[in-house]
Scaffold this motif. Structure first.
Motif, PDB file in Angstrom:
ATOM      1  N   VAL A  32       0.900  -1.018  -0.024  1.00  0.00           N
ATOM      2  CA  VAL A  32       0.108  -0.043  -0.109  1.00  0.00           C
ATOM      3  C   VAL A  32       0.798   1.287  -0.129  1.00  0.00           C
ATOM      4  CG1 VAL A  32      -1.390   1.535   1.793  1.00  0.00           C
ATOM      5  CG2 VAL A  32      -1.988  -0.999   1.062  1.00  0.00           C
ATOM      6  N   ARG A  33       1.804   1.395   0.520  1.00  0.00           N
ATOM      7  CA  ARG A  33       3.166   2.260   0.711  1.00  0.00           C
ATOM      8  C   ARG A  33       3.749   2.728  -0.884  1.00  0.00           C
ATOM      9  NH1 ARG A  33       4.434  -0.046   6.187  1.00  0.00           N
ATOM     10  NH2 ARG A  33       5.734  -0.936   4.968  1.00  0.00           N
ATOM     11  N   ASP A  34       4.311   1.702  -1.395  1.00  0.00           N
ATOM     12  CA  ASP A  34       4.550   1.605  -2.484  1.00  0.00           C
ATOM     13  C   ASP A  34       3.727   2.366  -3.754  1.00  0.00           C
ATOM     14  OD1 ASP A  34       6.673   0.877  -4.428  1.00  0.00           O
ATOM     15  OD2 ASP A  34       7.086  -0.959  -3.753  1.00  0.00           O
ATOM     16  N   ASP A  35       4.803   3.329  -4.353  1.00  0.00           N
ATOM     17  CA  ASP A  35       4.037   2.989  -5.631  1.00  0.00           C
ATOM     18  C   ASP A  35       4.233   2.548  -6.682  1.00  0.00           C
ATOM     19  OD1 ASP A  35       3.838   5.964  -4.690  1.00  0.00           O
ATOM     20  OD2 ASP A  35       5.930   6.704  -5.040  1.00  0.00           O
ATOM     21  N   HIS A  36       4.874   1.655  -7.031  1.00  0.00           N
ATOM     22  CA  HIS A  36       5.317   0.611  -7.860  1.00  0.00           C
ATOM     23  C   HIS A  36       5.035  -0.966  -7.338  1.00  0.00           C
ATOM     24  CE1 HIS A  36       4.911   3.508 -10.990  1.00  0.00           C
ATOM     25  NE2 HIS A  36       6.014   4.163 -10.078  1.00  0.00           N
ATOM     26  N   PRO A  37       3.628  -1.519  -6.576  1.00  0.00           N
ATOM     27  CA  PRO A  37       4.200  -2.848  -5.991  1.00  0.00           C
ATOM     28  C   PRO A  37       4.411  -4.077  -6.644  1.00  0.00           C
ATOM     29  CG  PRO A  37       1.822  -2.270  -5.606  1.00  0.00           C
ATOM     30  CD  PRO A  37       2.826  -1.339  -6.172  1.00  0.00           C
ATOM     31  N   ALA A  38       5.007  -4.897  -6.012  1.00  0.00           N
ATOM     32  CA  ALA A  38       5.391  -6.403  -7.357  1.00  0.00           C
ATOM     33  C   ALA A  38       4.334  -6.510  -7.848  1.00  0.00           C
ATOM     34  CB  ALA A  38       6.091  -6.972  -6.186  1.00  0.00           C
ATOM     35  N   LEU A  39       3.210  -6.620  -6.549  1.00  0.00           N
ATOM     36  CA  LEU A  39       2.053  -7.362  -6.800  1.00  0.00           C
ATOM     37  C   LEU A  39       1.449  -6.662  -6.406  1.00  0.00           C
ATOM     38  CD1 LEU A  39       3.066 -10.506  -4.682  1.00  0.00           C
ATOM     39  CD2 LEU A  39       3.180  -9.968  -6.927  1.00  0.00           C
ATOM     40  N   PRO A  40      -0.179  -6.526  -7.560  1.00  0.00           N
ATOM     41  CA  PRO A  40      -1.350  -5.855  -7.313  1.00  0.00           C
ATOM     42  C   PRO A  40      -2.381  -6.324  -6.054  1.00  0.00           C
ATOM     43  CG  PRO A  40      -1.765  -7.284  -8.461  1.00  0.00           C
ATOM     44  CD  PRO A  40      -0.391  -7.965  -8.585  1.00  0.00           C
ATOM     45  N   PRO A  41      -2.919  -5.494  -5.953  1.00  0.00           N
ATOM     46  CA  PRO A  41      -3.883  -5.397  -4.385  1.00  0.00           C
ATOM     47  C   PRO A  41      -4.731  -6.646  -5.054  1.00  0.00           C
ATOM     48  CG  PRO A  41      -4.139  -3.494  -5.474  1.00  0.00           C
ATOM     49  CD  PRO A  41      -3.200  -3.771  -5.894  1.00  0.00           C
ATOM     50  N   ALA A  42      -5.323  -7.545  -6.256  1.00  0.00           N
ATOM     51  CA  ALA A  42      -6.063  -8.170  -6.541  1.00  0.00           C
ATOM     52  C   ALA A  42      -5.654  -9.612  -6.008  1.00  0.00           C
ATOM     53  CB  ALA A  42      -6.296  -8.649  -7.796  1.00  0.00           C
ATOM     54  N   TYR A  43      -3.844  -9.549  -6.321  1.00  0.00           N
ATOM     55  CA  TYR A  43      -3.738 -10.926  -5.498  1.00  0.00           C
ATOM     56  C   TYR A  43      -4.118 -10.901  -4.049  1.00  0.00           C
ATOM     57  CZ  TYR A  43      -0.031 -13.898  -3.778  1.00  0.00           C
ATOM     58  OH  TYR A  43       1.190 -14.965  -3.159  1.00  0.00           O
ATOM     59  N   LEU A  72      -7.756  -3.103   1.384  1.00  0.00           N
ATOM     60  CA  LEU A  72      -6.381  -2.253   0.408  1.00  0.00           C
ATOM     61  C   LEU A  72      -7.444  -1.509  -0.345  1.00  0.00           C
ATOM     62  CD1 LEU A  72      -6.018  -6.450  -0.675  1.00  0.00           C
ATOM     63  CD2 LEU A  72      -4.620  -4.243  -0.384  1.00  0.00           C
ATOM     64  N   GLY A  73      -9.092  -1.121   0.576  1.00  0.00           N
ATOM     65  CA  GLY A  73      -9.367  -0.374  -0.127  1.00  0.00           C
ATOM     66  C   GLY A  73     -10.201  -0.646  -1.867  1.00  0.00           C
ATOM     67  N   PRO A  74     -11.030  -0.388  -2.082  1.00  0.00           N
ATOM     68  CA  PRO A  74     -12.178  -1.671  -2.616  1.00  0.00           C
ATOM     69  C   PRO A  74     -11.459  -1.941  -4.455  1.00  0.00           C
ATOM     70  CG  PRO A  74     -12.547   1.222  -3.109  1.00  0.00           C
ATOM     71  CD  PRO A  74     -11.481   0.682  -2.017  1.00  0.00           C
ATOM     72  N   ALA A  75     -12.271  -2.655  -4.240  1.00  0.00           N
ATOM     73  CA  ALA A  75     -11.387  -3.441  -5.952  1.00  0.00           C
ATOM     74  C   ALA A  75     -11.779  -2.909  -6.765  1.00  0.00           C
ATOM     75  CB  ALA A  75     -12.545  -5.390  -5.935  1.00  0.00           C
ATOM     76  N   ARG A  76     -11.294  -3.484  -7.483  1.00  0.00           N
ATOM     77  CA  ARG A  76     -11.723  -2.631  -9.431  1.00  0.00           C
ATOM     78  C   ARG A  76     -11.738  -3.714 -10.123  1.00  0.00           C
ATOM     79  NH1 ARG A  76      -6.880   1.239  -7.817  1.00  0.00           N
ATOM     80  NH2 ARG A  76      -7.733   2.855  -6.520  1.00  0.00           N
ATOM     81  N   ASP A  77     -12.416  -3.106 -11.194  1.00  0.00           N
ATOM     82  CA  ASP A  77     -12.292  -4.356 -12.229  1.00  0.00           C
ATOM     83  C   ASP A  77     -11.375  -4.894 -12.734  1.00  0.00           C
ATOM     84  OD1 ASP A  77     -14.898  -4.990 -11.944  1.00  0.00           O
ATOM     85  OD2 ASP A  77     -15.828  -3.450 -13.767  1.00  0.00           O
ATOM     86  N   ALA A  78      -9.815  -3.314 -12.918  1.00  0.00           N
ATOM     87  CA  ALA A  78      -8.727  -3.724 -13.091  1.00  0.00           C
ATOM     88  C   ALA A  78      -7.735  -4.860 -12.468  1.00  0.00           C
ATOM     89  CB  ALA A  78      -8.476  -2.128 -13.914  1.00  0.00           C
ATOM     90  N   ASP A  79      -8.721  -4.270 -11.568  1.00  0.00           N
ATOM     91  CA  ASP A  79      -7.560  -5.692 -10.215  1.00  0.00           C
ATOM     92  C   ASP A  79      -7.610  -7.073 -10.903  1.00  0.00           C
ATOM     93  OD1 ASP A  79      -5.815  -4.164  -9.000  1.00  0.00           O
ATOM     94  OD2 ASP A  79      -8.008  -3.661  -6.900  1.00  0.00           O
ATOM     95  N   GLY A  80      -8.872  -7.275 -11.380  1.00  0.00           N
ATOM     96  CA  GLY A  80      -9.463  -9.077 -11.203  1.00  0.00           C
ATOM     97  C   GLY A  80      -9.601  -9.809 -10.117  1.00  0.00           C
ATOM     98  N   ALA A  81     -10.656  -8.422  -9.129  1.00  0.00           N
ATOM     99  CA  ALA A  81     -11.292  -8.867  -7.674  1.00  0.00           C
ATOM    100  C   ALA A  81     -12.173  -8.414  -8.104  1.00  0.00           C
ATOM    101  CB  ALA A  81     -10.350  -8.711  -7.091  1.00  0.00           C
TER     102      ALA A  81
END
Length: 81
Positions: A32-43, A72-81
């Motif tokens: 959440v702190r990283d601007d470019h996390p290695a793994l997306p919130p959907a994971y 993690l906040g709300p799931a977004r369609d782009a997340d795939g979650a």
């Protein structure tokens, strides 16, 4: 299976779930702190939702998982979650 062995297995399972939640908390906070996390919130959502499917979770474990999902906040369609 004798009753004592079952209790030990249950205690071990609960301890492993606690360890998994602790690991996910650290990883999610870092993500959440990283601007470019290695793994997306959907994971992380998939991992947390997989834990929620365990019918033997303690109430406190369930609450911790829900708090992490909220973090993690709300799931977004782009997340795939």
């Amino acid at each position: 299976m004798n009753r004592r062995k079952t209790r030990l297995t249950d205690a071990r399972r609960l301890a492993l779930t606690d360890a998994d939640i602790a690991h996910l908390r650290i990883a999610i906070e870092s993500s959440v702190r990283d601007d470019h996390p290695a793994l997306p919130p959907a994971y992380w959502r998939r991992r947390l939702n997989r834990l929620l499917r365990d019918e033997n979770l303690l109430t406190t474990q369930m609450q911790q998982i829900v708090e992490l999902l909220d973090r993690l906040g709300p799931a977004r369609d782009a997340d795939g979650a």
